[in-house]
Write an enzyme that holds these catalytic residues in place. Structure first.
Site, mmCIF file in Angstrom:
data_model
loop_
_atom_site.group_PDB
_atom_site.id
_atom_site.type_symbol
_atom_site.label_atom_id
_atom_site.label_comp_id
_atom_site.label_asym_id
_atom_site.label_seq_id
_atom_site.Cartn_x
_atom_site.Cartn_y
_atom_site.Cartn_z
ATOM 1 N N HIS A 105 -35.096 121.224 67.555
ATOM 2 C CA HIS A 105 -35.410 120.649 68.603
ATOM 3 C C HIS A 105 -35.498 121.661 69.886
ATOM 4 O O HIS A 105 -34.780 122.678 69.855
ATOM 5 C CB HIS A 105 -34.531 119.471 69.079
ATOM 6 C CG HIS A 105 -35.128 118.543 70.258
ATOM 7 N ND1 HIS A 105 -34.772 118.820 71.638
ATOM 8 C CD2 HIS A 105 -35.652 117.401 69.999
ATOM 9 C CE1 HIS A 105 -35.458 117.901 72.163
ATOM 10 N NE2 HIS A 105 -35.470 116.883 71.540
ATOM 11 N N ASP A 160 -26.711 120.556 65.617
ATOM 12 C CA ASP A 160 -27.358 119.694 66.299
ATOM 13 C C ASP A 160 -27.515 118.230 65.657
ATOM 14 O O ASP A 160 -28.172 118.009 64.588
ATOM 15 C CB ASP A 160 -28.766 120.059 66.621
ATOM 16 C CG ASP A 160 -29.442 119.118 67.489
ATOM 17 O OD1 ASP A 160 -28.892 117.900 67.596
ATOM 18 O OD2 ASP A 160 -30.632 119.208 67.764
ATOM 19 N N GLN A 197 -29.773 113.470 65.566
ATOM 20 C CA GLN A 197 -30.699 112.575 64.642
ATOM 21 C C GLN A 197 -29.723 112.125 63.824
ATOM 22 O O GLN A 197 -29.774 111.192 63.145
ATOM 23 C CB GLN A 197 -31.861 113.066 64.080
ATOM 24 C CG GLN A 197 -32.588 113.621 65.280
ATOM 25 C CD GLN A 197 -33.233 112.511 65.893
ATOM 26 O OE1 GLN A 197 -33.363 111.396 65.498
ATOM 27 N NE2 GLN A 197 -33.754 112.768 67.291
ATOM 28 N N LYS A 256 -28.779 107.998 71.706
ATOM 29 C CA LYS A 256 -29.499 107.725 70.304
ATOM 30 C C LYS A 256 -28.502 106.844 69.509
ATOM 31 O O LYS A 256 -29.097 106.427 68.334
ATOM 32 C CB LYS A 256 -29.854 108.977 69.756
ATOM 33 C CG LYS A 256 -30.842 109.996 70.575
ATOM 34 C CD LYS A 256 -31.376 111.151 69.838
ATOM 35 C CE LYS A 256 -31.691 112.100 70.513
ATOM 36 N NZ LYS A 256 -33.201 112.130 71.251
ATOM 37 N N CYS A 264 -40.589 117.595 71.060
ATOM 38 C CA CYS A 264 -39.889 118.839 71.621
ATOM 39 C C CYS A 264 -39.691 119.726 70.454
ATOM 40 O O CYS A 264 -38.600 120.331 70.385
ATOM 41 C CB CYS A 264 -38.588 118.472 72.044
ATOM 42 S SG CYS A 264 -38.686 117.143 73.260
#
Lengths: 153, 405
Positions: free
Chosen positions: B121, B198, B201, B224, B362
């Site tokens: 991302h 990261d 998600q 999220k 993104c």
């Protein structure tokens, strides 16, 4: 008109049969437009005659149905218009698609206005307004001999 | 808490959106909020509000305790070793910027290399780009395979003796690929390279275990994860937080301030300058509670079932092309339809009440690699059902009809 109807209309009319698609040889002005968000790209070609009238106009491009249909409709109705009139039509179209309820000009026939008004369905969707206005900004930039690629981002 | 009834916990689904029942398939972008989280924000502001960590009056002490309770809840949820390894930030983006900035400042010099992947991302690429600009760092990208996946070997191929940090996604927000973080960390550590993950998600969809993954840094986006916006978490091993310089200066992060020098506070204050997103932090405890009540195992099973069901539906749908077929996949269904631009798909689906995302999500590097300017993406959350996916498919069929596909 809701957006679904808008799609049904423009795709039937312009999606299958885009007008003025492709480059022609003796253009004397051109400009590129890019909408980075959608990836829409348009390259506009224009021939102004000695009286500053649009003798011919066409576009190359790829992108969403709204940006392509808008370019198709625009190039169709710009043929034969003087540079001055073209600028007024661009201004009135941009006014309509951003905020106004109609296209306030005597330079267009009613059926031409109706076609443009159908694109007004995107009014409440700022991201899609960028699609609908891309080719118009490109034409404006071609008329101004603005050398840089325009972007609706 | 039964997953079948979970939609009831989310007030947004009580309302019509443009006269339609909402089919929300954009959770990878941001999740909806359960009532308990919304209520917690309201209650804090109406009954308990005070700034944390400064004053000694009753409300200030109570607010400080609530704030710190969330830190403990997060520590437990992600199985971090120390409470002070949890740093609140304004988002996962800031968490990654914090590491890129402070680690870059202390450890990177011209010619050093950072290893990312093509799946990243922009939030795990752009912060590193500044180092390229300012310090002459080189950024390498591990390449995706034909399934939109990255294996341990793909990472290994790109490691050089100048690689100083590896920064990778845990779960791709486009192809859904789940990367073998534990193995990658093991490999990286054997070469003395720290790893930043990261986790935007993955954290809402997978069991989190920092001690098992053994990564050095892990960035989480709270909005999220059924939590409030404006909040992220940086997990970092204590040795790094002790070692790295502060990111921002201001109130709350200092020890002593003199005209000629300043000493910085202890963890976790060192990295939390200024008044933090207090209400959000306190409400995020309710998001963790909510997830705990569902049980992460139940959540994983529910979303896997949905993912398989959705994949099957879309695979059967002619002219729909799914993007990515990784070995392990989570919670996203990205696709294209021949001859229909993703933004047109999203607009038409929206008219049916189906909210998806269209664009490059993104991830421009990845879309360039895939030869696409944009894609459509339906992403899952705990509140989704097979019904939602049926509606997605139906709406895709409407879209195809309009475009004569």
């Amino acid at each position: 008109m809701n957006l679904k109807e808008l799609y049904q209309e423009i795709i039937l009319d312009h999606g299958k049969n885009p007008r003025n698609l492709g480059k022609f040889d003796n253009f004397n002005k051109d400009a590129k437009g890019h909408n980075p968000l959608c990836g829409d790209k348009v390259h506009l070609f224009l021939k102004l005659d000695e009286n500053k009238k649009v003798n011919d106009i066409s576009f190359e491009g790829e992108g969403c149905a709204i940006s392509m249909a808008s370019a198709s409709i625009m190039t169709d109705l710009m043929k034969g218009k003087s540079e001055k009139d073209a600028k007024e039509i661009i201004e009135k179209f941009l006014d309509m698609i951003k905020e106004k309820d109609d296209i306030d000009t005597k330079l267009l026939e009613e059926d031409e206005k109706t076609k443009l008004m159908s694109l007004g369905g995107v009014k409440n969707y700022p991201m899609r307004v960028k699609c609908a206005t891309l080719s118009w900004h490109a034409l404006s930039s071609a008329l101004e001999d603005f050398q840089k690629e325009v972007t609706t981002e | 808490m039964k997953i079948e009834n979970i939609k009831k916990e989310f007030p947004i689904f009580n309302n019509k959106v443009q006269n339609n029942d909402l089919v929300y398939l954009d959770s990878a972008n941001s999740s909806q909020k359960p009532l308990v989280v919304v209520d917690r924000i309201y209650d804090f502001y109406t009954k308990e509000f005070s700034n944390v960590g400064r004053s000694v009056h009753y409300l200030a002490v109570a607010a400080t305790n609530l704030y710190e309770n969330t830190r403990s809840a997060v520590q437990k949820y992600i199985n971090a070793k120390h409470k002070n390894e949890i740093v609140f930030t304004k988002g996962a983006t800031e968490a990654i910027n914090l590491v890129a900035n402070t680690f870059g400042q202390k450890y990177l010099k011209e010619g050093d290399e950072i290893l990312l992947t093509e799946l990243e991302h922009h939030s795990n690429y752009v912060p590193w780009h500044y180092l390229r600009k300012n310090k002459g760092i080189k950024i390498n990208f591990a390449e995706i395979d034909e399934h939109g996946d990255i294996s341990l070997e793909d990472i290994e191929k790109q490691i050089t003796n100048r690689t100083k940090i590896i920064a990778i996604t845990h779960l791709s927000n486009v192809t859904g690929a789940i990367l073998p973080i534990k193995e990658i960390t093991e490999l990286a550590h054997s070469k003395g390279i720290p790893v930043l993950v990261d986790g935007c998600q993955s954290a809402p969809h997978m069991k989190m275990n920092m001690q098992d993954l053994d990564c050095d840094f892990y960035a989480i986006s709270c909005h999220k994860m059924y939590g409030p916006t404006g909040l992220g978490v940086l997990y970092a091993k204590k040795k790094w937080l002790d070692d790295l310089p502060p990111y921002q200066g201001g109130g709350g992060m200092i020890n002593e301030v003199k005209k000629d020098d300043i000493s910085f506070g202890e963890l976790p204050n060192k990295f939390e300058a200024g008044t933090m997103a207090t209400a959000q932090v306190i409400a995020f405890n309710e998001s963790i509670n909510f997830l705990n009540k569902i049980g992460v195992e139940n959540l994983v099973k529910h979303e896997n079932d949905l993912l398989n069901y959705g994949e099957e539906l879309l695979r059967k749908n002619n002219s729909v092309k799914l993007i990515g077929n990784p070995r392990k996949k989570g919670a996203v269904l990205s696709f294209t339809i021949d001859g229909i631009h993703p933004h047109d798909i999203a607009t038409i689906l929206d008219e049916d009440g189906v909210a998806i995302r269209a664009g490059h999500h993104c991830c421009q590097i990845l879309h360039d690699k895939l030869g696409l300017t944009a894609s459509a993406r339906a992403s899952l959350g705990v509140y989704n059902s097979k019904d939602d996916l049926d509606k997605l498919n139906e709406s895709i069929n409407n879209c195809k009809k309009i475009f004569n596909k």
